[in-house]
Design an enzyme around this catalytic site. Structure first.
Site, short mmCIF file in Angstrom:
data_model
loop_
_atom_site.label_atom_id
_atom_site.label_comp_id
_atom_site.label_asym_id
_atom_site.label_seq_id
_atom_site.Cartn_x
_atom_site.Cartn_y
_atom_site.Cartn_z
N SER A 147 -2.77 -7.62 3.18
CA SER A 147 -3.06 -7.48 4.61
C SER A 147 -3.23 -8.84 5.26
O SER A 147 -2.81 -9.07 6.40
CB SER A 147 -4.32 -6.63 4.80
N HIS A 190 0.84 -1.20 0.00
CA HIS A 190 0.00 0.00 0.00
C HIS A 190 0.87 1.26 0.00
O HIS A 190 0.61 2.20 -0.75
CB HIS A 190 -0.90 0.05 1.24
N ARG A 226 -2.16 -6.69 -8.84
CA ARG A 226 -1.08 -7.65 -8.62
C ARG A 226 -1.01 -8.70 -9.72
O ARG A 226 -0.01 -9.39 -9.84
CB ARG A 226 -1.25 -8.33 -7.26
N LYS A 262 -17.34 -6.95 6.00
CA LYS A 262 -16.00 -7.48 6.23
C LYS A 262 -15.63 -7.28 7.70
O LYS A 262 -15.68 -6.17 8.21
CB LYS A 262 -15.03 -6.72 5.32
#
Length: 161
Positions: free
Chosen positions: A128, A17, A90, A41
């Site tokens: 994360s 990040h 990614r 979430k």
């Protein structure tokens, strides 16, 4: 470009990040980090903690604002006069998903562009979830997260022990 928005849940912020935020800060005068309130979430860190960690981790950069948000990202971007969203990708799975989101956001706000930044090879594998899992199993998270995250995880762990 004057203002871009970099959205995410940042639970917790990672070096991936930070790399994207740093790169975004070279593209725009102002980078608004939009920390999502995602009720679907379950997060390890609450919204204030995530915002504080991001503020600490980006303190060395200029033109950065950390702001919580809920609702539609296109609306948030408009409220903050952003010309573009910054999204990291990614791989091809991320690219497909981000393309779909970009099209939705464009339909909701015709003035809003989406800039897809490929992840840096050195940080592209970091998520994360990886940070939390490595920490959970007593691994070294220094290569994956800013020092403030390690400290916050240690505190969180001691509170839950």
């Amino acid at each position: 470009m004057k203002t871009v928005v970099f959205p995410g849940s940042f639970d917790p912020v990672t070096l991936g990040h930070i790399d994207l935020i740093t790169r975004a800060s070279k593209l725009a005068e102002r980078v608004v980090i939009a920390v999502a309130v995602n009720t679907s979430k379950r997060t390890l860190f609450n919204l204030n903690e995530r915002c504080d960690l991001l503020s600490e981790a980006t303190a060395h950069l200029s033109g950065i604002e950390v702001i919580p948000f809920s609702g539609l990202l296109a609306d948030f971007a408009k409220e903050h006069n952003a010309q573009a969203l910054i999204r990291g990708i990614r791989g091809t799975t991320d690219a497909d998903y981000e393309l779909q989101l970009a099209q939705v956001n464009k339909a909701l706000n015709s003035e809003l562009e989406t800039i897809l930044l490929p992840a840096n090879a050195a940080t592209g594998f970091i998520s994360s979830t990886v940070v939390k899992e490595v920490f959970k199993h007593n691994g070294d998270i220094d290569p994956f997260a800013p020092p403030c995250v390690k400290q916050a995880l240690l505190i969180k762990h001691s509170e839950n022990s």
